[in-house]
Motif scaffolding. Structure first.
Motif, PDB file in Angstrom:
ATOM      1  N   GLN B  33      47.239  70.626  53.219  1.00  0.00           N
ATOM      2  CA  GLN B  33      46.254  71.550  53.768  1.00  0.00           C
ATOM      3  C   GLN B  33      45.060  70.749  54.256  1.00  0.00           C
ATOM      4  O   GLN B  33      44.804  69.643  53.775  1.00  0.00           O
ATOM      5  CB  GLN B  33      45.782  72.528  52.692  1.00  0.00           C
ATOM      6  N   TYR B  35      40.844  71.192  55.129  1.00  0.00           N
ATOM      7  CA  TYR B  35      39.622  71.978  54.997  1.00  0.00           C
ATOM      8  C   TYR B  35      38.506  71.257  55.742  1.00  0.00           C
ATOM      9  O   TYR B  35      38.500  70.032  55.846  1.00  0.00           O
ATOM     10  CB  TYR B  35      39.212  72.119  53.521  1.00  0.00           C
ATOM     11  N   GLN B  37      34.228  70.997  55.804  1.00  0.00           N
ATOM     12  CA  GLN B  37      32.982  71.324  55.115  1.00  0.00           C
ATOM     13  C   GLN B  37      31.821  70.889  56.001  1.00  0.00           C
ATOM     14  O   GLN B  37      31.624  69.699  56.232  1.00  0.00           O
ATOM     15  CB  GLN B  37      32.912  70.627  53.749  1.00  0.00           C
ATOM     16  N   GLY B  40      25.961  70.706  53.992  1.00  0.00           N
ATOM     17  CA  GLY B  40      25.284  71.718  53.188  1.00  0.00           C
ATOM     18  C   GLY B  40      26.108  72.948  52.903  1.00  0.00           C
ATOM     19  O   GLY B  40      25.642  73.865  52.213  1.00  0.00           O
ATOM     20  N   GLY B  41      27.338  72.986  53.409  1.00  0.00           N
ATOM     21  CA  GLY B  41      28.170  74.178  53.244  1.00  0.00           C
ATOM     22  C   GLY B  41      29.293  73.978  52.262  1.00  0.00           C
ATOM     23  O   GLY B  41      29.342  72.993  51.528  1.00  0.00           O
ATOM     24  N   HIS B  42      30.215  74.934  52.259  1.00  0.00           N
ATOM     25  CA  HIS B  42      31.358  74.860  51.367  1.00  0.00           C
ATOM     26  C   HIS B  42      32.625  74.639  52.192  1.00  0.00           C
ATOM     27  O   HIS B  42      32.639  74.916  53.390  1.00  0.00           O
ATOM     28  CB  HIS B  42      31.470  76.141  50.534  1.00  0.00           C
ATOM     29  N   PRO B  43      33.676  74.127  51.566  1.00  0.00           N
ATOM     30  CA  PRO B  43      34.924  73.886  52.311  1.00  0.00           C
ATOM     31  C   PRO B  43      35.514  75.190  52.833  1.00  0.00           C
ATOM     32  O   PRO B  43      35.538  76.205  52.131  1.00  0.00           O
ATOM     33  CB  PRO B  43      35.833  73.237  51.262  1.00  0.00           C
ATOM     34  N   PHE B  45      39.037  76.678  54.722  1.00  0.00           N
ATOM     35  CA  PHE B  45      40.436  76.406  55.019  1.00  0.00           C
ATOM     36  C   PHE B  45      40.672  76.377  56.525  1.00  0.00           C
ATOM     37  O   PHE B  45      40.217  77.257  57.264  1.00  0.00           O
ATOM     38  CB  PHE B  45      41.297  77.483  54.365  1.00  0.00           C
ATOM     39  N   GLN B  48      47.595  75.005  56.913  1.00  0.00           N
ATOM     40  CA  GLN B  48      48.556  74.462  55.956  1.00  0.00           C
ATOM     41  C   GLN B  48      49.827  74.069  56.696  1.00  0.00           C
ATOM     42  O   GLN B  48      50.310  74.806  57.557  1.00  0.00           O
ATOM     43  CB  GLN B  48      48.893  75.484  54.865  1.00  0.00           C
ATOM     44  N   PHE B  88      38.664  67.417  54.799  1.00  0.00           N
ATOM     45  CA  PHE B  88      39.438  67.079  53.607  1.00  0.00           C
ATOM     46  C   PHE B  88      40.896  67.461  53.800  1.00  0.00           C
ATOM     47  O   PHE B  88      41.197  68.567  54.274  1.00  0.00           O
ATOM     48  CB  PHE B  88      38.933  67.839  52.379  1.00  0.00           C
ATOM     49  N   LEU B  97      44.741  72.301  43.665  1.00  0.00           N
ATOM     50  CA  LEU B  97      44.572  71.487  44.858  1.00  0.00           C
ATOM     51  C   LEU B  97      44.152  70.077  44.483  1.00  0.00           C
ATOM     52  O   LEU B  97      43.225  69.883  43.702  1.00  0.00           O
ATOM     53  CB  LEU B  97      43.527  72.099  45.786  1.00  0.00           C
ATOM     54  N   PHE B  99      42.582  66.977  46.189  1.00  0.00           N
ATOM     55  CA  PHE B  99      41.865  66.669  47.409  1.00  0.00           C
ATOM     56  C   PHE B  99      41.805  65.179  47.680  1.00  0.00           C
ATOM     57  O   PHE B  99      41.676  64.366  46.753  1.00  0.00           O
ATOM     58  CB  PHE B  99      40.423  67.183  47.328  1.00  0.00           C
ATOM     59  N   GLY B 100      41.875  64.829  48.960  1.00  0.00           N
ATOM     60  CA  GLY B 100      41.518  63.492  49.376  1.00  0.00           C
ATOM     61  C   GLY B 100      40.006  63.345  49.318  1.00  0.00           C
ATOM     62  O   GLY B 100      39.276  64.311  49.073  1.00  0.00           O
ATOM     63  N   GLN B 101      39.533  62.122  49.573  1.00  0.00           N
ATOM     64  CA  GLN B 101      38.099  61.857  49.445  1.00  0.00           C
ATOM     65  C   GLN B 101      37.298  62.415  50.621  1.00  0.00           C
ATOM     66  O   GLN B 101      36.084  62.515  50.552  1.00  0.00           O
ATOM     67  CB  GLN B 101      37.849  60.352  49.332  1.00  0.00           C
TER      68      GLN B 101
END
Lengths: 109, 109
Positions: B33, B35, B37, B40-43, B45, B48, B88, B97, B99-101
């Motif tokens: 998947q 994502y 971001q 200042g925000g959130h991830p 989607f 997939q 991500f 999940l 996650f990659g870095q």
């Protein structure tokens, strides 16, 4: 439609103080719920997940705990905060595709 | 445990240039998947992929899943300033999940 709420948006706490972050989801029932932490400039680390009321799985040993007192409520807590607990805390719901809340920026001084 | 490695960590491009981020795993992934971001925000989607060799497009974004299901890429054609953010990749494993870095993209106008 589903929405996810988190509060507070920002928080500054002294070392050794307690913590309680709340997450609630609307528009869905029996969701899988997750708490993630994101250090500045880093990826997301899964802290806890819950598949139902009272069911909590911890992914990493740490100074935090989680609880799910109601179906759509997920709480992240600590009895005594450490400096290393600073970060961006994100709540999410879903399964393969996850939907994140707006997050709480916690600074421990 | 399962790990997902992502490169590069940062990328600065001139507006109009292309951008690619790569995601690799040492083990076969059931899905991948992506994502985004914003600062200042959130991830949020994006997409997939589940099939070997799968390619999906969203306007200027092209997502690929490797034939061996061990790697994936996200390519943005002709970047715009609105593409700024951290991308991500992650893989889900029984609802969790990994996650990659992340790759942080900066676009110079």
């Amino acid at each position: 439609s589903q929405t996810i709420h988190q509060w507070p948006a920002t928080l500054v706490q002294p070392v050794g103080s307690p913590l309680s972050l709340e997450c609630t989801v609307e528009g869905t029932s029996n969701p899988n719920l997750y708490w993630y932490r994101q250090a500045a400039g880093r990826g997301l680390q899964l802290l806890f997940y819950s598949v139902g009321i009272g069911q909590i799985s911890s992914e990493v040993p740490q100074n935090l705990s989680a609880s799910r007192p109601q179906d759509r409520q997920f709480i992240l807590s600590s009895k005594k905060l450490l400096l290393s607990d600073s970060g961006f805390y994100l709540c999410a719901w879903g399964w393969n595709e996850q939907f994140f809340g707006p997050g709480t920026r916690l600074t421990v001084l | 445990g399962q790990q997902v490695m992502q490169i590069p960590q940062y990328q600065h491009v001139q507006e109009g240039e292309d951008f690619t981020t790569y995601c690799n795993s040492s083990t076969t992934l059931s899905n991948i998947q992506w994502y985004k971001q914003r600062p200042g925000g959130h991830p949020v989607f994006l997409i997939q992929l589940v099939k070997s060799g799968e390619v999906k497009k969203q306007k200027r974004l092209t997502f690929q899943f490797g034939e061996a299901k061990k790697n994936s890429s996200l390519h943005i054609t002709a970047t715009q300033t609105t593409d700024v953010g951290t991308y991500f990749c992650c893989s889900s494993n029984t609802g969790k999940l990994i996650f990659g870095q992340g790759t942080t993209l900066q676009v110079k106008p």
